[in-house]
Motif scaffolding. Sequence first.
Motif, PDB file in Angstrom:
ATOM      1  N   HIS A  50       0.835  -1.295  -0.042  1.00 30.78           N
ATOM      2  CA  HIS A  50       0.065   0.032  -0.078  1.00 30.78           C
ATOM      3  C   HIS A  50       0.550   1.215  -0.058  1.00 30.78           C
ATOM      4  O   HIS A  50       0.462   2.098  -0.846  1.00 30.78           O
ATOM      5  N   ASN A  51       1.864   1.159   0.639  1.00 35.26           N
ATOM      6  CA  ASN A  51       3.001   2.299   0.516  1.00 35.26           C
ATOM      7  C   ASN A  51       3.555   2.677  -0.780  1.00 35.26           C
ATOM      8  O   ASN A  51       3.982   3.763  -1.363  1.00 35.26           O
ATOM      9  N   ASP A  52       4.003   1.417  -1.291  1.00 38.26           N
ATOM     10  CA  ASP A  52       4.169   1.721  -2.675  1.00 38.26           C
ATOM     11  C   ASP A  52       3.120   2.202  -3.584  1.00 38.26           C
ATOM     12  O   ASP A  52       3.507   3.192  -4.646  1.00 38.26           O
ATOM     13  N   MET A  53       1.819   1.822  -3.546  1.00 38.62           N
ATOM     14  CA  MET A  53       0.901   2.468  -4.352  1.00 38.62           C
ATOM     15  C   MET A  53       0.519   3.752  -4.056  1.00 38.62           C
ATOM     16  O   MET A  53       0.318   4.381  -5.156  1.00 38.62           O
ATOM     17  N   ARG A  54       0.992   4.225  -2.861  1.00 40.41           N
ATOM     18  CA  ARG A  54       0.795   5.786  -2.613  1.00 40.41           C
ATOM     19  C   ARG A  54       1.824   6.244  -3.341  1.00 40.41           C
ATOM     20  O   ARG A  54       1.717   7.424  -4.156  1.00 40.41           O
ATOM     21  N   ARG A  55       3.208   5.820  -3.145  1.00 42.51           N
ATOM     22  CA  ARG A  55       4.312   6.572  -4.056  1.00 42.51           C
ATOM     23  C   ARG A  55       3.958   6.291  -5.431  1.00 42.51           C
ATOM     24  O   ARG A  55       4.162   7.404  -6.223  1.00 42.51           O
ATOM     25  N   GLU A  56       3.261   5.417  -5.831  1.00 47.23           N
ATOM     26  CA  GLU A  56       3.211   5.380  -7.318  1.00 47.23           C
ATOM     27  C   GLU A  56       2.155   6.405  -7.941  1.00 47.23           C
ATOM     28  O   GLU A  56       2.402   7.147  -8.730  1.00 47.23           O
ATOM     29  N   ALA A  57       1.135   6.487  -7.116  1.00 44.93           N
ATOM     30  CA  ALA A  57       0.263   7.451  -7.521  1.00 44.93           C
ATOM     31  C   ALA A  57       0.558   8.961  -7.300  1.00 44.93           C
ATOM     32  O   ALA A  57       0.306   9.791  -8.247  1.00 44.93           O
ATOM     33  N   LEU A  58       1.341   9.254  -6.337  1.00 43.34           N
ATOM     34  CA  LEU A  58       1.925  10.700  -5.906  1.00 43.34           C
ATOM     35  C   LEU A  58       2.944  10.875  -7.150  1.00 43.34           C
ATOM     36  O   LEU A  58       3.073  12.138  -7.496  1.00 43.34           O
ATOM     37  N   ARG A  59       3.584   9.728  -7.576  1.00 45.93           N
ATOM     38  CA  ARG A  59       4.773  10.228  -8.622  1.00 45.93           C
ATOM     39  C   ARG A  59       4.046  10.361  -9.878  1.00 45.93           C
ATOM     40  O   ARG A  59       4.503  11.461 -10.539  1.00 45.93           O
ATOM     41  N   ALA A  60       3.057   9.975 -10.331  1.00 42.97           N
ATOM     42  CA  ALA A  60       2.188  10.221 -11.252  1.00 42.97           C
ATOM     43  C   ALA A  60       1.260  11.434 -11.320  1.00 42.97           C
ATOM     44  O   ALA A  60       1.112  12.109 -12.414  1.00 42.97           O
ATOM     45  N   HIS A  61       0.838  11.603 -10.119  1.00 42.61           N
ATOM     46  CA  HIS A  61      -0.143  12.697  -9.943  1.00 42.61           C
ATOM     47  C   HIS A  61       0.175  13.552  -8.776  1.00 42.61           C
ATOM     48  O   HIS A  61      -0.578  13.295  -7.595  1.00 42.61           O
ATOM     49  N   PRO A  62       1.185  14.282  -8.487  1.00 42.74           N
ATOM     50  CA  PRO A  62       1.428  14.953  -7.422  1.00 42.74           C
ATOM     51  C   PRO A  62       0.459  15.820  -6.702  1.00 42.74           C
ATOM     52  O   PRO A  62       0.506  16.056  -5.550  1.00 42.74           O
ATOM     53  N   GLU A  63      -0.537  16.311  -7.384  1.00 43.07           N
ATOM     54  CA  GLU A  63      -1.712  16.889  -6.776  1.00 43.07           C
ATOM     55  C   GLU A  63      -2.370  16.184  -5.924  1.00 43.07           C
ATOM     56  O   GLU A  63      -3.216  17.058  -5.041  1.00 43.07           O
ATOM     57  N   LEU A  64      -2.317  14.722  -5.918  1.00 40.88           N
ATOM     58  CA  LEU A  64      -3.124  14.248  -4.801  1.00 40.88           C
ATOM     59  C   LEU A  64      -2.808  14.381  -3.619  1.00 40.88           C
ATOM     60  O   LEU A  64      -3.482  14.136  -2.472  1.00 40.88           O
ATOM     61  N   ALA A  65      -1.931  14.666  -3.385  1.00 39.94           N
ATOM     62  CA  ALA A  65      -1.111  15.240  -1.890  1.00 39.94           C
ATOM     63  C   ALA A  65      -1.956  16.028  -1.211  1.00 39.94           C
ATOM     64  O   ALA A  65      -2.122  16.311  -0.385  1.00 39.94           O
ATOM     65  N   GLU A  66      -2.745  16.879  -2.204  1.00 38.20           N
ATOM     66  CA  GLU A  66      -3.446  17.880  -1.593  1.00 38.20           C
ATOM     67  C   GLU A  66      -4.818  17.450  -1.047  1.00 38.20           C
ATOM     68  O   GLU A  66      -5.477  18.222  -0.234  1.00 38.20           O
ATOM     69  N   LEU A  67      -5.244  16.354  -1.218  1.00 36.61           N
ATOM     70  CA  LEU A  67      -6.395  15.662  -0.728  1.00 36.61           C
ATOM     71  C   LEU A  67      -6.157  15.339   0.794  1.00 36.61           C
ATOM     72  O   LEU A  67      -7.257  15.116   1.266  1.00 36.61           O
ATOM     73  N   SER A  68      -5.064  15.155   1.549  1.00 40.79           N
ATOM     74  CA  SER A  68      -5.129  14.765   2.658  1.00 40.79           C
ATOM     75  C   SER A  68      -5.363  16.041   3.570  1.00 40.79           C
ATOM     76  O   SER A  68      -5.312  17.246   3.032  1.00 40.79           O
ATOM     77  N   GLY A  69      -5.732  15.571   4.816  1.00 40.89           N
ATOM     78  CA  GLY A  69      -6.306  16.782   5.798  1.00 40.89           C
ATOM     79  C   GLY A  69      -7.420  16.137   6.443  1.00 40.89           C
ATOM     80  O   GLY A  69      -7.978  15.178   6.300  1.00 40.89           O
ATOM     81  N   THR A  70      -8.058  17.366   7.255  1.00 42.12           N
ATOM     82  CA  THR A  70      -9.253  17.015   7.927  1.00 42.12           C
ATOM     83  C   THR A  70     -10.448  17.503   7.287  1.00 42.12           C
ATOM     84  O   THR A  70     -10.270  18.063   6.272  1.00 42.12           O
ATOM     85  N   GLU A  71     -11.552  16.930   7.734  1.00 38.05           N
ATOM     86  CA  GLU A  71     -12.929  17.366   7.090  1.00 38.05           C
ATOM     87  C   GLU A  71     -13.936  17.673   8.296  1.00 38.05           C
ATOM     88  O   GLU A  71     -14.751  16.860   8.529  1.00 38.05           O
ATOM     89  N   PRO A  72     -13.772  18.870   8.926  1.00 36.54           N
ATOM     90  CA  PRO A  72     -14.572  18.979  10.167  1.00 36.54           C
ATOM     91  C   PRO A  72     -16.067  19.145   9.637  1.00 36.54           C
ATOM     92  O   PRO A  72     -16.953  18.714  10.706  1.00 36.54           O
ATOM     93  N   ARG A  73     -16.489  19.143   8.611  1.00 35.92           N
ATOM     94  CA  ARG A  73     -18.112  19.230   8.228  1.00 35.92           C
ATOM     95  C   ARG A  73     -18.644  17.868   8.501  1.00 35.92           C
ATOM     96  O   ARG A  73     -19.853  17.736   8.675  1.00 35.92           O
ATOM     97  N   THR A  74     -17.621  17.003   8.565  1.00 36.31           N
ATOM     98  CA  THR A  74     -18.233  15.337   8.964  1.00 36.31           C
ATOM     99  C   THR A  74     -18.897  15.635  10.376  1.00 36.31           C
ATOM    100  O   THR A  74     -19.958  14.630  10.539  1.00 36.31           O
ATOM    101  N   ALA A  75     -18.611  16.384  11.049  1.00 28.58           N
ATOM    102  CA  ALA A  75     -19.381  16.261  12.351  1.00 28.58           C
ATOM    103  C   ALA A  75     -20.977  16.658  12.273  1.00 28.58           C
ATOM    104  O   ALA A  75     -21.761  16.380  13.143  1.00 28.58           O
ATOM    105  N   LEU A  76     -21.409  17.193  11.193  1.00 32.54           N
ATOM    106  CA  LEU A  76     -22.576  17.586  10.849  1.00 32.54           C
ATOM    107  C   LEU A  76     -23.366  16.311  10.818  1.00 32.54           C
ATOM    108  O   LEU A  76     -24.668  16.242  11.058  1.00 32.54           O
TER     109      LEU A  76
END
Length: 357
Positions: free
Chosen positions: A18-44
């Motif tokens: 799975h770590n290798d898959m993450r590196r493969e995805a980021l190598r081809a699509h570095p913009e995917l790194a921006e998807l990480s983070g919190t989603e406070p609206r989930t509290a709704l």
Amino acid sequence: MTTESTSRPGISPQSRRHNDMRREALRAHPELAELSGTEPRTALALPVLLAAQWGIAWLVSDGGFLLVGLTAFFIGQIVYHSAASLIHETCHKMVFRGPRAKLGFDLGLEFILTSYGKQLIYQHQHITSHHPFVGDYERDYEHEDICALQARQHVRRTHPSLQRLLTILTLILHVLPLGFMLGDAILPRLYAKASGRPQRDPVERFTGTSPTNKEMRPFIVTSMLSNLLMLVLLGPWALLYHVWSLSIFLGKFGISNLGQSLSEHPGMDMENPTRSTYGWINRVLFNTGYHNEHHSFPNVPWTRLPDLHQGAPEVFHATAEKSYLGCWWDHVKGDFAASRDLEIHRTDQSERCDGTI
């Protein structure tokens, strides 16, 4: 006896993949790194799920035993699974990262789920046992005990009619309120007598962390308060509906819960160690079906998992072979066949399960 998996250092091969898959995805699509983070609206989702569970409990509060049971089976376990899916989000700190905000959210879930702190145990195990050691029987807590599995397989081989009766008895017990607890008390003794084999692996497998008693205390108090309020405000039938929903969700009739585990962690496919389920069920279960994506990017919240899938389709394409219902039915037909296809299931562990290691 020291098995290969206990002597192997570091994370499991499936987790490494799975770590290798993450590196493969980021190598081809570095913009995917921006998807990480919190989603406070989930509290709704908390007030919505609270209104759903308590609203249904109110609707069946004068309905009697049969209506309560049918509602718990067809609706309650799904509502419970939906709320439980949010535990998955908060244990990865994808709702709130701050300890106070996270605790407030977790206690809100506890008021809905009344797990008496079991959700906190799950959070520890999921992060420190399942994710780093997925696919490793020795260290991933999700795997069924090998000795209990082999005892059941022995009975099925040598006394198939008896095993079928035990399967039926298991289903009868697990459809009852708190029947999964009754089954845990009765069934191991029956299998031990029928197979002559132990029901518990003598080797300590779990290596993750556990919550302290101090951490558990507010969760237990919240559960007690929630159950007491439901009993006082809505009556015994309402409380029975809630307890019955929990029982079905956790037992062998937890079709969506058990089916998801069976379908998305099939076993030994090292190229695609985890499968994903795409479709309508994700709208109810907060996209937990995007399981392959989640194990590769555990810091991406549920709202952005579809974007992750669409952003790297060449990496995330392993789809579950059957629906949750289909996998659950195969499990039942097979007299509760192994929920994981692991190497340890294919090897002779008789010495280990005889206690002679």
